[in-house]
Scaffold this active site. Structure first.
Site, short mmCIF file in Angstrom:
data_model
loop_
_atom_site.label_atom_id
_atom_site.label_comp_id
_atom_site.label_asym_id
_atom_site.label_seq_id
_atom_site.Cartn_x
_atom_site.Cartn_y
_atom_site.Cartn_z
N THR A 1 0.90 -1.14 0.00
CA THR A 1 0.00 0.00 0.00
C THR A 1 0.94 1.19 0.00
OG1 THR A 1 0.12 0.19 2.36
CG2 THR A 1 -1.58 -1.23 1.54
N ARG B 1 -14.06 -8.02 -1.16
CA ARG B 1 -13.09 -8.15 -0.06
C ARG B 1 -12.73 -6.75 0.46
NH1 ARG B 1 -7.35 -6.51 0.58
NH2 ARG B 1 -6.50 -7.89 2.17
N VAL B 2 -12.65 -6.60 1.77
CA VAL B 2 -12.37 -5.29 2.36
C VAL B 2 -10.94 -5.26 2.90
CG1 VAL B 2 -13.04 -3.66 4.17
CG2 VAL B 2 -14.80 -4.88 2.87
N SER B 3 -10.22 -4.20 2.51
CA SER B 3 -8.82 -4.03 2.90
C SER B 3 -8.70 -3.43 4.29
CB SER B 3 -8.17 -3.10 1.87
OG SER B 3 -6.93 -2.64 2.35
N ASP B 4 -7.56 -3.69 4.92
CA ASP B 4 -7.26 -3.05 6.21
C ASP B 4 -7.01 -1.55 6.06
OD1 ASP B 4 -4.73 -3.95 4.81
OD2 ASP B 4 -3.93 -2.57 6.30
N1 GLY Z 1 -2.70 -3.99 3.01
C1 GLY Z 1 -3.43 -3.90 1.83
C2 GLY Z 1 -4.43 -4.95 1.67
O1 GLY Z 1 -4.19 -6.11 2.03
O2 GLY Z 1 -5.47 -4.67 1.16
#
Ligand code: GLY
Length: 309
Positions: free
Chosen positions: A172, A200-203
Site C-alpha cells: 500500500t 473483499r475489504v482491505s485493512d
Molecule cells: N494492506 C493492503 C491490503 O491487504 O489490502
C-alpha cells in the site's frame, strides 16, 4: 518547550513484501521515496498541517505507478481495480475513508472530503456517488504493467496468494506526519492485495491499518487479513497512549505478529518526534525525515525487524 520549537517529522512507505528484484530497482524506489519525503518535509517546514502534509504525500504516492495505490493499483480476481484509502486526524481523533472505490485518480481526496461529513466511511456505491457529487473526473488507474501481471496470473489460474512477489506490488502507500504545532496525522491508500474476490475489504480503510491520536500515528502495509487480525495500527497507538515508548510498542507488536506468522509492516511516529518502522516481511519500503536528515529502510536485511530514528 515552546510550541514554536516543535520540529516537524515525517515517515512514508510504498509497501512491504519480498525483497526487490534488483539493485537498480532498489535505487529507483529510493529516489522516488526520498524525493517525496523532501517535498512533503518542505511543506511541513513552511507550516503545513500534518493533515495537509499527509494528504499531499498520499497523493504523490498514489500518482507513482510503481506503487500499489491510485495509478498502478493491482487488479482483483475479476480484472477490475477497486481501491481503498483512509485519513486519520490525530488531533480530533477522527477517521474517514473509502472502501473499494473505482475510476478515481486519488482516493485519498475522498477520505479528506469525508472528514467534513457526518458519514465518515463510504464503500463502493456510496463512494461512487460522492465522486459524482464532487464532480471529480472519471479516471482509469490501470497501467499496462498491472494488466500484463494479471494476464500472467490468469495463465496460472490465479494460484498466487497475492498479486505479486515484490514489495511494489503487494503493498500500500502510507504517510505519517508530525507538524510544527505538535499535531499528528496518518494516511494510507491501496489497490488491495490483488486477485481478491469481489467485495473483499482491505485493512487500509480500517483503524487496524491506519490510526492516529494526539500521542502517535501509524500506517500499515502487507497482507490486510494479517493486519486486521493483529489490529496493528490501533494497537501500536494505544500502547504508546498507555505509556510504552514508540519503539517498545512497535517491537512488542512485531514480536506478536511474527509469532503468528503474519506478513506485514508498519511505519510510526509519536508526539515526541520519535520515528520507527517495523516489519515481519522481508522488506518495507519506508523513508523518513527526522529533522536532521533523510533516510530509508531499503538496506535493512530480511531478518531485521525494526528501525528507529
Ligand atoms: N494492506 C493492503 C491490503 O491487504 O489490502
Amino acid at each position: 518547550m515552546s510550541i514554536e520549537s516543535i520540529q516537524p517529522k515525517l515517515i512514508i512507505h510504498g509497501g512491504a513484501g519480498l525483497c526487490l528484484r534488483d539493485k537498480d530497482g532498489k535505487e529507483r524506489v529510493r529516489t522516488v521515496l526520498l524525493g517525496i519525503v523532501q517535498q512533503i518535509y518542505d511543506l511541513l517546514l513552511e507550516g503545513s498541517s500534518a493533515v495537509d502534509a499527509v494528504i499531499k504525500g498520499c497523493q504523490l504516492l498514489e500518482d507513482e505507478p510503481r506503487f500499489n495505490a491510485g495509478t498502478g493499483s493491482v487488479l482483483q480476481s475479476d480484472g477490475q481495480i477497486r481501491m481503498s484509502a483512509s485519513l486519520m486526524d490525530g488531533t480530533n481523533q477522527s477517521f474517514s475513508g473509502v472502501i473499494n472505490v473505482s475510476r478515481v485518480k486519488n482516493p485519498i481526496y475522498l477520505a479528506q472530503e469525508l472528514q467534513k461529513q457526518s458519514d465518515h466511511i463510504l464503500s463502493d456505491y456510496g463512494a461512487a456517488e460522492l465522486l459524482r457529487e464532487l464532480n471529480i473526473p472519471i479516471y482509469d488507474p490501470l497501467t499496462d504493467l498491472r494488466l500484463q501481471e494479471w494476464m500472467e496470473e490468469r495463465k496460472h489460474n490465479f494460484s498466487s496468494k497475492t498479486a505479486g512477489v515484490i514489495a511494489e506490488r503487494t503493498g500500500t502507500i502510507g504517510v505519517v506526519a508530525l507538524d510544527n504545532q505538535g499535531h499528528i496525522a496518518a494516511g494510507t491508500s491501496t489497490g488491495g492485495k490483488g486477485l481478491e474476490r469481489i467485495g473483499r475489504v482491505s485493512d487500509s480503510a480500517m483503524p487496524a491499518g491506519n490510526y492516529a491520536n494526539a500521542f502517535a500515528g501509524v500506517s500499515c502495509t502487507g497482507i490486510g487479513e494479517d493486519i486486521i487480525d493483529e489490529c496493528l495500527a490501533a494497537k501500536i497507538v494505544i500502547r504508546v497512549t498507555d505509556g510504552l515508548s514508540l519503539a517498545e510498542a512497535m517491537e512488542k507488536s512485531m514480536a506478536e505478529s511474527r509469532s503468528r506468522n503474519r506478513e506485514l509492516a508498519a511505519i510510526a511516529l509519536d508526539h515526541q518526534g520519535n520515528i520507527v518502522w517495523g516489519k515481519t516481511s522481508e522488506i518495507v519500503l519506508a523513508a523518513y525525515h527526522n529533522g536532521k536528515a533523510m533516510g530509508d529502510s531499503l538496506d535493512a536485511t530480511p531478518t531485521e525487524s525494526m528501525g528507529r530514528y
